[in-house]
Scaffold this motif. Structure first.
Motif, PDB file in Angstrom:
ATOM      1  N   MET A   1       0.809  -1.202   0.000  1.00 54.90           N
ATOM      2  CA  MET A   1       0.000   0.000   0.000  1.00 54.90           C
ATOM      3  C   MET A   1       0.849   1.262   0.000  1.00 54.90           C
ATOM      4  O   MET A   1       0.320   2.345  -0.056  1.00 54.90           O
TER       5      MET A   1
ATOM      6  N   ASP B   1       2.537   4.511   0.696  1.00 52.19           N
ATOM      7  CA  ASP B   1       2.303   5.613   1.641  1.00 52.19           C
ATOM      8  C   ASP B   1       0.827   5.850   1.923  1.00 52.19           C
ATOM      9  O   ASP B   1       0.462   6.836   2.543  1.00 52.19           O
ATOM     10  N   LYS B   2      -0.052   4.964   1.472  1.00 50.46           N
ATOM     11  CA  LYS B   2      -1.489   5.155   1.667  1.00 50.46           C
ATOM     12  C   LYS B   2      -1.960   4.775   3.082  1.00 50.46           C
ATOM     13  O   LYS B   2      -3.001   5.217   3.536  1.00 50.46           O
TER      14      LYS B   2
ATOM     15  N   ARG C   1     -12.385   1.626  -2.264  1.00 50.84           N
ATOM     16  CA  ARG C   1     -11.069   0.991  -2.385  1.00 50.84           C
ATOM     17  C   ARG C   1     -10.622   0.453  -1.024  1.00 50.84           C
ATOM     18  O   ARG C   1     -11.112   0.879  -0.005  1.00 50.84           O
ATOM     19  N   PHE C   2      -9.696  -0.462  -1.018  1.00 50.41           N
ATOM     20  CA  PHE C   2      -9.032  -1.028   0.158  1.00 50.41           C
ATOM     21  C   PHE C   2      -9.817  -2.134   0.867  1.00 50.41           C
ATOM     22  O   PHE C   2      -9.336  -2.683   1.838  1.00 50.41           O
TER      23      PHE C   2
ATOM     24  N   LEU D   1      -5.798   4.670   7.502  1.00 50.34           N
ATOM     25  CA  LEU D   1      -5.572   5.333   6.233  1.00 50.34           C
ATOM     26  C   LEU D   1      -4.818   6.637   6.475  1.00 50.34           C
ATOM     27  O   LEU D   1      -5.134   7.389   7.381  1.00 50.34           O
TER      28      LEU D   1
ATOM     29  N   HIS E   1      -3.423  12.113   3.969  1.00 50.17           N
ATOM     30  CA  HIS E   1      -3.261  12.733   2.648  1.00 50.17           C
ATOM     31  C   HIS E   1      -4.103  12.018   1.579  1.00 50.17           C
ATOM     32  O   HIS E   1      -4.393  12.592   0.539  1.00 50.17           O
ATOM     33  N   VAL E   2      -4.533  10.789   1.843  1.00 49.62           N
ATOM     34  CA  VAL E   2      -5.346  10.057   0.873  1.00 49.62           C
ATOM     35  C   VAL E   2      -6.752  10.636   0.796  1.00 49.62           C
ATOM     36  O   VAL E   2      -7.357  10.683  -0.270  1.00 49.62           O
ATOM     37  N   TYR E   3      -7.291  11.092   1.932  1.00 51.29           N
ATOM     38  CA  TYR E   3      -8.662  11.590   1.943  1.00 51.29           C
ATOM     39  C   TYR E   3      -8.790  13.084   2.214  1.00 51.29           C
ATOM     40  O   TYR E   3      -9.881  13.613   2.303  1.00 51.29           O
TER      41      TYR E   3
END
Length: 178
Positions: A1, A3-4, A162-163, A172, A175-177
């Motif tokens: 994954m 840096d997620k 996703r995931f 999580l 920065h992803v969300y």
């Protein structure tokens, strides 16, 4: 994954042990009774599959799909039934199977809806609960793990669809969300 994900909160082995513990509790409490497991799609798919295989008592299963999230990280507060039960639950022992309870708003609405259908009993089993995120009091009989109020994915839990397929539960990365 990459840096997620910031970290893994629960490993695949820890989840398996939690599911086995929940199944033993459910088996003991429902001994001699047929229980209807009601899975809440899509998140509870993994929990429901593994829990049902770990149970030894007779069960039947049905599914509901409800939504209050959209693609965000917080509940919208508006609940929609996307798929209702195919089973009449009147006079049945119903166990709602959830992946996670955070604010409790969606589950509170669902339980109110199901109570109107007059089940013989109505209980909740969840793999995860975020006590610090609760906005309403809900009596949850079976709890796999209490976790911090962080956005988690994996083992059925998603962000923007996703995931879900991760075999563990991870936090999580913001920065992803954001």
């Amino acid at each position: 994954m990459g840096d997620k994900l910031e970290k893994i909160l629960l490993s695949e082995a820890e989840i398996s042990e939690g599911i086995s513990r929940l199944a033993a509790e459910v088996d003991a409490d429902y001994a001699g009774r047929d229980v209807l497991l009601v899975g809440v799609l899509n998140g509870a798919l993994m929990v429901m599959a593994d829990l049902s295989r770990a149970l030894h008592n007779p069960i039947t299963m049905d599914w509901m799909a409800i939504s209050s999230y959209g693609a965000g990280t917080k509940s919208s507060g508006v609940v929609r039934i996307l798929k209702d039960l195919d089973t009449d639950i009147k006079d049945r022992h119903v166990l709602v199977v959830e992946d996670i309870i955070d604010s409790g708003l969606t589950l509170s609405w669902l339980l109110s809806n199901l109570r109107q259908r007059q089940p013989a009993s109505l209980e909740v089993c969840t793999l995860l609960r975020k006590p610090d995120a609760a906005k309403v009091e809900i009596d949850v009989k079976y709890i796999g793990f209490d976790i911090p109020n962080e956005f988690v994915v994996g083992y059925g839990l998603d962000y923007a669809h996703r995931f879900r397929n991760l075999p563990f539960i991870g936090k999580l990365a913001p920065h992803v969300y954001s």
